[in-house]
Design an enzyme around this catalytic site. Structure first.
Site, PDB file in Angstrom:
ATOM      1  N   ARG A 150      70.646  -1.204  26.034  1.00 54.34           N
ATOM      2  CA  ARG A 150      71.753  -2.271  26.285  1.00 54.34           C
ATOM      3  C   ARG A 150      71.370  -2.931  27.814  1.00 54.34           C
ATOM      4  O   ARG A 150      71.296  -2.354  28.863  1.00 54.34           O
ATOM      5  CB  ARG A 150      73.054  -1.612  26.567  1.00 54.34           C
ATOM      6  CG  ARG A 150      74.271  -2.341  26.807  1.00 54.34           C
ATOM      7  CD  ARG A 150      75.496  -1.705  27.088  1.00 54.34           C
ATOM      8  NE  ARG A 150      76.688  -2.547  27.215  1.00 54.34           N
ATOM      9  CZ  ARG A 150      76.702  -3.032  28.733  1.00 54.34           C
ATOM     10  NH1 ARG A 150      75.932  -2.644  29.578  1.00 54.34           N
ATOM     11  NH2 ARG A 150      77.803  -3.846  29.063  1.00 54.34           N
TER      12      ARG A 150
ATOM     13  N   LYS B 178      71.431  -1.055  37.190  1.00 54.25           N
ATOM     14  CA  LYS B 178      72.430  -0.132  37.759  1.00 54.25           C
ATOM     15  C   LYS B 178      72.006   0.545  39.299  1.00 54.25           C
ATOM     16  O   LYS B 178      70.670   0.297  39.476  1.00 54.25           O
ATOM     17  CB  LYS B 178      72.643   1.163  36.868  1.00 54.25           C
ATOM     18  CG  LYS B 178      73.450   0.685  35.660  1.00 54.25           C
ATOM     19  CD  LYS B 178      73.845   1.659  34.645  1.00 54.25           C
ATOM     20  CE  LYS B 178      75.082   1.081  33.757  1.00 54.25           C
ATOM     21  NZ  LYS B 178      75.521   2.099  32.779  1.00 54.25           N
TER      22      LYS B 178
HETATM   23  N1  LIG Z   1      77.529   2.165  25.909  1.00 57.83           N
HETATM   24  C1  LIG Z   1      77.662   1.611  27.165  1.00 57.83           C
HETATM   25  N2  LIG Z   1      78.313   0.797  27.624  1.00 57.83           N
HETATM   26  C2  LIG Z   1      78.400   0.225  28.661  1.00 57.83           C
HETATM   27  N3  LIG Z   1      79.076  -0.721  29.178  1.00 57.83           N
HETATM   28  C3  LIG Z   1      79.158  -1.148  30.484  1.00 57.83           C
HETATM   29  C4  LIG Z   1      78.014  -0.776  31.481  1.00 57.83           C
HETATM   30  C5  LIG Z   1      78.000  -1.200  32.509  1.00 57.83           C
HETATM   31  O1  LIG Z   1      79.169  -1.956  32.793  1.00 57.83           O
HETATM   32  P1  LIG Z   1      79.280  -2.809  34.077  1.00 57.83           P
HETATM   33  O2  LIG Z   1      78.797  -2.245  35.415  1.00 57.83           O
HETATM   34  O3  LIG Z   1      80.862  -3.266  34.169  1.00 57.83           O
HETATM   35  O4  LIG Z   1      78.416  -4.204  34.125  1.00 57.83           O
HETATM   36  P2  LIG Z   1      78.059  -4.824  32.776  1.00 57.83           P
HETATM   37  O5  LIG Z   1      79.252  -4.716  31.529  1.00 57.83           O
HETATM   38  O6  LIG Z   1      77.825  -6.250  33.180  1.00 57.83           O
HETATM   39  O7  LIG Z   1      76.978  -4.214  32.316  1.00 57.83           O
HETATM   40  N4  LIG Z   1      77.302   0.519  31.006  1.00 57.83           N
HETATM   41  C6  LIG Z   1      77.172   0.822  29.527  1.00 57.83           C
HETATM   42  C7  LIG Z   1      76.262   1.974  29.042  1.00 57.83           C
HETATM   43  O8  LIG Z   1      75.483   2.451  29.946  1.00 57.83           O
HETATM   44  N5  LIG Z   1      76.702   2.179  27.818  1.00 57.83           N
END
Ligand SMILES: Nc1nc2ncc(COP(=O)(O)OP(=O)(O)O)nc2c(=O)[nH]1
Length: 292
Positions: free
Chosen positions: A272, A237
Protein backbone atom coordinates in the site's frame (compact mmCIF):
# COMPACT_ATOMS: atom_id res chain seq x y z
CA UNK A 1 6.18 -15.85 -8.38
CA UNK A 2 3.65 -16.95 -5.83
CA UNK A 3 -0.06 -17.02 -6.57
CA UNK A 4 -2.36 -15.13 -4.21
CA UNK A 5 -6.15 -15.11 -3.92
CA UNK A 6 -9.07 -13.28 -2.33
CA UNK A 7 -12.62 -14.65 -2.30
CA UNK A 8 -15.59 -12.27 -2.64
CA UNK A 9 -19.32 -12.91 -2.20
CA UNK A 10 -19.90 -11.02 -5.45
CA UNK A 11 -18.10 -10.76 -8.83
CA UNK A 12 -15.26 -8.24 -9.06
CA UNK A 13 -13.26 -7.35 -12.20
CA UNK A 14 -11.05 -10.37 -12.99
CA UNK A 15 -12.67 -12.81 -10.56
CA UNK A 16 -13.81 -16.33 -11.45
CA UNK A 17 -16.88 -18.01 -9.90
CA UNK A 18 -16.06 -21.01 -7.69
CA UNK A 19 -18.22 -23.02 -5.25
CA UNK A 20 -16.76 -20.94 -2.40
CA UNK A 21 -17.45 -17.56 -4.06
CA UNK A 22 -15.89 -15.23 -6.63
CA UNK A 23 -12.15 -15.82 -6.51
CA UNK A 24 -9.67 -13.14 -7.56
CA UNK A 25 -6.18 -14.57 -8.10
CA UNK A 26 -2.91 -12.88 -9.02
CA UNK A 27 0.75 -13.78 -9.13
CA UNK A 28 3.48 -11.64 -7.62
CA UNK A 29 2.79 -8.56 -5.54
CA UNK A 30 -0.25 -6.35 -6.24
CA UNK A 31 -0.19 -2.61 -5.59
CA UNK A 32 -2.80 -0.74 -3.51
CA UNK A 33 -2.69 3.00 -4.19
CA UNK A 34 -3.61 5.49 -1.44
CA UNK A 35 -6.39 7.77 -2.64
CA UNK A 36 -6.53 10.70 -0.25
CA UNK A 37 -9.73 12.64 0.13
CA UNK A 38 -9.10 16.31 0.81
CA UNK A 39 -11.78 16.94 3.46
CA UNK A 40 -12.80 20.49 2.69
CA UNK A 41 -13.53 19.80 -0.99
CA UNK A 42 -15.97 16.91 -0.40
CA UNK A 43 -18.00 18.12 2.55
CA UNK A 44 -20.69 19.55 0.24
CA UNK A 45 -20.32 16.57 -2.12
CA UNK A 46 -19.78 18.91 -5.06
CA UNK A 47 -17.39 18.26 -7.94
CA UNK A 48 -14.77 20.48 -6.40
CA UNK A 49 -11.03 20.50 -6.92
CA UNK A 50 -10.55 17.64 -4.43
CA UNK A 51 -12.91 15.21 -6.16
CA UNK A 52 -11.58 15.94 -9.65
CA UNK A 53 -8.01 15.70 -8.39
CA UNK A 54 -8.78 12.36 -6.73
CA UNK A 55 -10.39 11.05 -9.94
CA UNK A 56 -7.40 12.20 -11.97
CA UNK A 57 -5.11 10.42 -9.52
CA UNK A 58 -7.25 7.27 -9.77
CA UNK A 59 -7.05 7.35 -13.58
CA UNK A 60 -3.29 7.79 -13.51
CA UNK A 61 -2.87 4.88 -11.09
CA UNK A 62 -5.22 2.60 -13.03
CA UNK A 63 -3.49 3.45 -16.30
CA UNK A 64 -0.15 2.58 -14.69
CA UNK A 65 -1.41 -0.86 -13.69
CA UNK A 66 -2.24 -0.24 -10.02
CA UNK A 67 -4.73 -2.97 -9.06
CA UNK A 68 -6.40 -1.61 -5.89
CA UNK A 69 -7.33 1.88 -4.65
CA UNK A 70 -7.61 2.48 -0.90
CA UNK A 71 -10.02 5.28 -0.07
CA UNK A 72 -9.83 6.76 3.41
CA UNK A 73 -11.81 9.60 4.99
CA UNK A 74 -10.03 9.72 8.35
CA UNK A 75 -6.32 10.11 8.87
CA UNK A 76 -4.87 7.47 11.18
CA UNK A 77 -1.45 9.02 11.53
CA UNK A 78 -0.05 9.07 15.09
CA UNK A 79 -1.83 11.69 17.20
CA UNK A 80 -4.75 12.02 14.76
CA UNK A 81 -8.02 13.11 16.33
CA UNK A 82 -11.01 10.83 15.59
CA UNK A 83 -13.56 11.89 12.95
CA UNK A 84 -17.28 11.07 13.25
CA UNK A 85 -19.04 8.73 10.81
CA UNK A 86 -21.07 11.45 9.12
CA UNK A 87 -17.98 13.53 8.35
CA UNK A 88 -16.09 10.48 7.15
CA UNK A 89 -18.97 9.46 4.90
CA UNK A 90 -19.29 12.96 3.48
CA UNK A 91 -15.68 12.62 2.37
CA UNK A 92 -15.67 9.13 0.88
CA UNK A 93 -19.17 8.65 -0.56
CA UNK A 94 -18.87 11.19 -3.41
CA UNK A 95 -15.49 9.74 -4.42
CA UNK A 96 -16.68 6.11 -4.41
CA UNK A 97 -19.77 7.08 -6.43
CA UNK A 98 -17.65 9.07 -8.89
CA UNK A 99 -15.26 6.11 -9.26
CA UNK A 100 -18.18 3.70 -9.79
CA UNK A 101 -19.64 6.07 -12.42
CA UNK A 102 -16.27 6.69 -14.06
CA UNK A 103 -16.00 3.26 -15.67
CA UNK A 104 -12.59 2.87 -14.02
CA UNK A 105 -13.83 -0.17 -12.10
CA UNK A 106 -14.60 -1.97 -15.34
CA UNK A 107 -10.91 -1.71 -16.11
CA UNK A 108 -10.18 -4.19 -13.34
CA UNK A 109 -9.68 -1.75 -10.47
CA UNK A 110 -10.64 -3.04 -7.02
CA UNK A 111 -11.84 -0.48 -4.46
CA UNK A 112 -10.92 -0.68 -0.79
CA UNK A 113 -12.47 1.46 1.97
CA UNK A 114 -10.06 2.31 4.75
CA UNK A 115 -12.25 2.78 7.83
CA UNK A 116 -12.62 1.67 11.45
CA UNK A 117 -16.40 2.24 11.47
CA UNK A 118 -18.91 -0.45 10.49
CA UNK A 119 -21.42 2.22 9.46
CA UNK A 120 -18.95 3.78 7.04
CA UNK A 121 -17.93 0.36 5.68
CA UNK A 122 -21.57 -0.64 5.08
CA UNK A 123 -22.33 2.57 3.21
CA UNK A 124 -19.10 2.42 1.20
CA UNK A 125 -19.77 -1.19 0.17
CA UNK A 126 -23.29 -0.19 -0.91
CA UNK A 127 -21.79 2.68 -2.94
CA UNK A 128 -19.39 0.35 -4.79
CA UNK A 129 -16.37 -0.50 -2.63
CA UNK A 130 -15.25 -4.15 -2.84
CA UNK A 131 -13.20 -4.72 0.32
CA UNK A 132 -12.74 -3.24 3.77
CA UNK A 133 -9.40 -2.16 5.18
CA UNK A 134 -9.86 -1.87 8.96
CA UNK A 135 -6.76 -0.78 10.87
CA UNK A 136 -8.31 -2.06 14.12
CA UNK A 137 -8.38 -5.64 12.85
CA UNK A 138 -12.21 -5.70 12.87
CA UNK A 139 -12.32 -5.39 16.66
CA UNK A 140 -15.92 -4.22 16.32
CA UNK A 141 -18.18 -7.29 15.87
CA UNK A 142 -20.50 -5.06 13.82
CA UNK A 143 -17.70 -4.67 11.26
CA UNK A 144 -17.41 -8.47 10.97
CA UNK A 145 -21.17 -8.65 10.39
CA UNK A 146 -21.10 -5.91 7.75
CA UNK A 147 -18.30 -7.61 5.78
CA UNK A 148 -19.89 -11.05 6.11
CA UNK A 149 -23.30 -9.80 4.99
CA UNK A 150 -21.85 -7.93 2.02
CA UNK A 151 -19.51 -10.83 1.15
CA UNK A 152 -16.59 -8.41 1.29
CA UNK A 153 -13.04 -9.52 2.16
CA UNK A 154 -11.30 -7.59 4.92
CA UNK A 155 -7.76 -6.52 5.65
CA UNK A 156 -7.03 -7.40 9.27
CA UNK A 157 -4.31 -5.08 10.58
CA UNK A 158 -2.49 -5.04 13.90
CA UNK A 159 -2.45 -1.81 15.90
CA UNK A 160 -1.37 -1.47 19.52
CA UNK A 161 -3.78 1.01 21.14
CA UNK A 162 -5.29 3.78 18.97
CA UNK A 163 -3.91 6.43 16.61
CA UNK A 164 -4.09 9.23 19.15
CA UNK A 165 -1.83 7.53 21.67
CA UNK A 166 -0.27 4.46 20.04
CA UNK A 167 3.21 5.93 19.63
CA UNK A 168 3.61 7.03 23.24
CA UNK A 169 4.92 3.81 24.77
CA UNK A 170 4.83 0.90 22.28
CA UNK A 171 5.98 -2.25 24.09
CA UNK A 172 6.20 -5.95 23.16
CA UNK A 173 7.97 -8.93 24.73
CA UNK A 174 8.32 -10.52 21.26
CA UNK A 175 6.89 -8.23 18.58
CA UNK A 176 6.83 -10.86 15.80
CA UNK A 177 5.21 -13.54 17.95
CA UNK A 178 2.64 -11.11 19.39
CA UNK A 179 1.72 -9.38 16.12
CA UNK A 180 1.63 -12.55 13.99
CA UNK A 181 -0.28 -14.34 16.74
CA UNK A 182 -2.85 -11.53 16.91
CA UNK A 183 -3.29 -11.58 13.13
CA UNK A 184 -3.77 -15.36 12.98
CA UNK A 185 -6.29 -15.26 15.85
CA UNK A 186 -8.22 -12.34 14.34
CA UNK A 187 -8.22 -13.97 10.90
CA UNK A 188 -9.73 -17.16 12.33
CA UNK A 189 -12.39 -15.18 14.23
CA UNK A 190 -13.25 -12.98 11.26
CA UNK A 191 -13.51 -15.94 8.86
CA UNK A 192 -15.61 -17.81 11.44
CA UNK A 193 -17.84 -14.72 11.46
CA UNK A 194 -18.58 -15.30 7.77
CA UNK A 195 -16.15 -12.88 6.11
CA UNK A 196 -15.21 -14.61 2.83
CA UNK A 197 -11.43 -14.00 3.00
CA UNK A 198 -8.82 -11.82 4.67
CA UNK A 199 -5.53 -10.05 4.12
CA UNK A 200 -3.13 -9.81 7.10
CA UNK A 201 -1.18 -6.63 7.81
CA UNK A 202 1.32 -6.16 10.67
CA UNK A 203 0.46 -2.45 10.82
CA UNK A 204 3.84 -0.78 10.31
CA UNK A 205 3.91 2.39 12.40
CA UNK A 206 0.78 1.57 14.42
CA UNK A 207 2.08 1.33 17.96
CA UNK A 208 5.63 0.30 17.06
CA UNK A 209 9.10 1.74 17.62
CA UNK A 210 11.62 1.87 14.76
CA UNK A 211 13.08 -1.42 16.00
CA UNK A 212 9.66 -3.07 16.11
CA UNK A 213 8.94 -1.89 12.55
CA UNK A 214 12.27 -3.14 11.18
CA UNK A 215 11.85 -6.49 12.96
CA UNK A 216 8.35 -6.90 11.53
CA UNK A 217 9.53 -5.96 8.04
CA UNK A 218 12.29 -8.58 8.28
CA UNK A 219 9.65 -11.15 9.32
CA UNK A 220 7.25 -10.56 6.39
CA UNK A 221 8.35 -13.90 4.89
CA UNK A 222 7.27 -15.75 8.02
CA UNK A 223 3.80 -14.18 7.94
CA UNK A 224 3.54 -14.62 4.14
CA UNK A 225 4.29 -18.35 4.52
CA UNK A 226 0.86 -18.72 6.18
CA UNK A 227 -2.43 -19.32 4.41
CA UNK A 228 -3.54 -15.69 4.07
CA UNK A 229 -2.21 -13.02 1.70
CA UNK A 230 -0.15 -10.33 3.42
CA UNK A 231 -0.51 -6.58 2.89
CA UNK A 232 2.32 -4.21 3.85
CA UNK A 233 1.79 -0.46 4.17
CA UNK A 234 4.83 1.62 5.11
CA UNK A 235 4.47 4.45 2.62
CA UNK A 236 6.13 7.73 3.68
CA UNK A 237 6.19 6.61 7.33
CA UNK A 238 8.45 8.05 9.98
CA UNK A 239 10.72 4.99 10.04
CA UNK A 240 12.09 6.18 6.66
CA UNK A 241 13.10 9.46 8.31
CA UNK A 242 14.76 7.59 11.18
CA UNK A 243 16.70 5.37 8.76
CA UNK A 244 17.49 7.77 5.91
CA UNK A 245 17.03 11.23 7.44
CA UNK A 246 14.05 12.48 5.40
CA UNK A 247 11.99 14.82 7.60
CA UNK A 248 9.35 15.66 4.96
CA UNK A 249 6.79 12.83 4.45
CA UNK A 250 6.24 13.75 0.78
CA UNK A 251 9.97 13.24 0.13
CA UNK A 252 9.99 9.63 1.35
CA UNK A 253 8.78 7.83 -1.82
CA UNK A 254 12.23 6.39 -2.72
CA UNK A 255 12.52 4.87 0.75
CA UNK A 256 8.93 3.66 0.47
CA UNK A 257 9.75 1.88 -2.80
CA UNK A 258 12.71 0.14 -1.15
CA UNK A 259 10.62 -0.99 1.84
CA UNK A 260 7.87 -2.39 -0.36
CA UNK A 261 10.22 -4.07 -2.84
CA UNK A 262 11.80 -5.79 0.15
CA UNK A 263 8.32 -6.88 1.31
CA UNK A 264 7.37 -8.13 -2.16
CA UNK A 265 10.56 -10.18 -2.30
CA UNK A 266 9.58 -11.72 1.05
CA UNK A 267 6.25 -12.83 -0.43
CA UNK A 268 3.86 -9.97 0.41
CA UNK A 269 0.75 -10.27 -1.77
CA UNK A 270 0.02 -6.56 -1.78
CA UNK A 271 1.73 -3.29 -0.86
CA UNK A 272 0.00 0.00 0.00
CA UNK A 273 1.66 3.21 -1.18
CA UNK A 274 1.05 6.79 -2.21
CA UNK A 275 3.60 6.40 -5.06
CA UNK A 276 1.65 3.45 -6.45
CA UNK A 277 2.34 3.93 -10.17
CA UNK A 278 6.06 4.09 -9.41
CA UNK A 279 5.76 0.87 -7.39
CA UNK A 280 4.18 -0.96 -10.33
CA UNK A 281 7.15 0.10 -12.47
CA UNK A 282 9.67 -1.10 -9.87
CA UNK A 283 7.89 -4.45 -9.46
CA UNK A 284 7.82 -5.01 -13.23
CA UNK A 285 11.57 -4.46 -13.51
CA UNK A 286 12.14 -6.68 -10.46
CA UNK A 287 9.93 -9.45 -11.91
CA UNK A 288 11.75 -9.34 -15.25
CA UNK A 289 15.12 -9.64 -13.56
CA UNK A 290 13.87 -12.56 -11.46
CA UNK A 291 12.69 -14.48 -14.55
CA UNK A 292 15.04 -17.36 -15.38
N1 LIG B 1 -3.94 -1.84 5.91
C1 LIG B 1 -3.33 -0.67 6.17
N2 LIG B 1 -4.03 0.48 6.15
C2 LIG B 1 -3.40 1.67 6.40
N3 LIG B 1 -4.12 2.81 6.40
C3 LIG B 1 -3.49 4.01 6.65
C4 LIG B 1 -2.13 4.03 6.92
C5 LIG B 1 -1.47 5.33 7.19
O1 LIG B 1 -2.45 6.30 7.29
P1 LIG B 1 -2.15 7.82 7.35
O2 LIG B 1 -0.90 8.02 8.14
O3 LIG B 1 -3.41 8.48 7.77
O4 LIG B 1 -1.80 8.32 5.94
P2 LIG B 1 -2.35 7.84 4.56
O5 LIG B 1 -3.77 7.42 4.76
O6 LIG B 1 -2.21 9.03 3.67
O7 LIG B 1 -1.44 6.71 4.18
N4 LIG B 1 -1.39 2.90 6.94
C6 LIG B 1 -2.01 1.71 6.68
C7 LIG B 1 -1.30 0.45 6.69
O8 LIG B 1 -0.08 0.40 6.95
N5 LIG B 1 -1.98 -0.69 6.44
Amino acid sequence: AREHALTFGFPVPGSAPTPGGHRLTWTGCAVMGVLNTTPDSFSDGGRHLGLDAALASARRMQAAGVQVLDIGGESTRPGAEPVNAETELDRVRPLIRALADSGLLGGGLVLSIDTMKAEVAAEALRAGAHLVNDITGLRDPEMVRVCAEAGAPACVMHMQGEPRTMQLEPHYDDVVAEVHGFLRDRAAAVLAGGVPSVLLDPGIGFGKTLDHNLTLLRAVGDLAAGEHPVLIGASRKRLIDYVAGVPGAADRDPGSLALHLHSARQGAAMVRLHAAAEMVQALRVEARLAQR
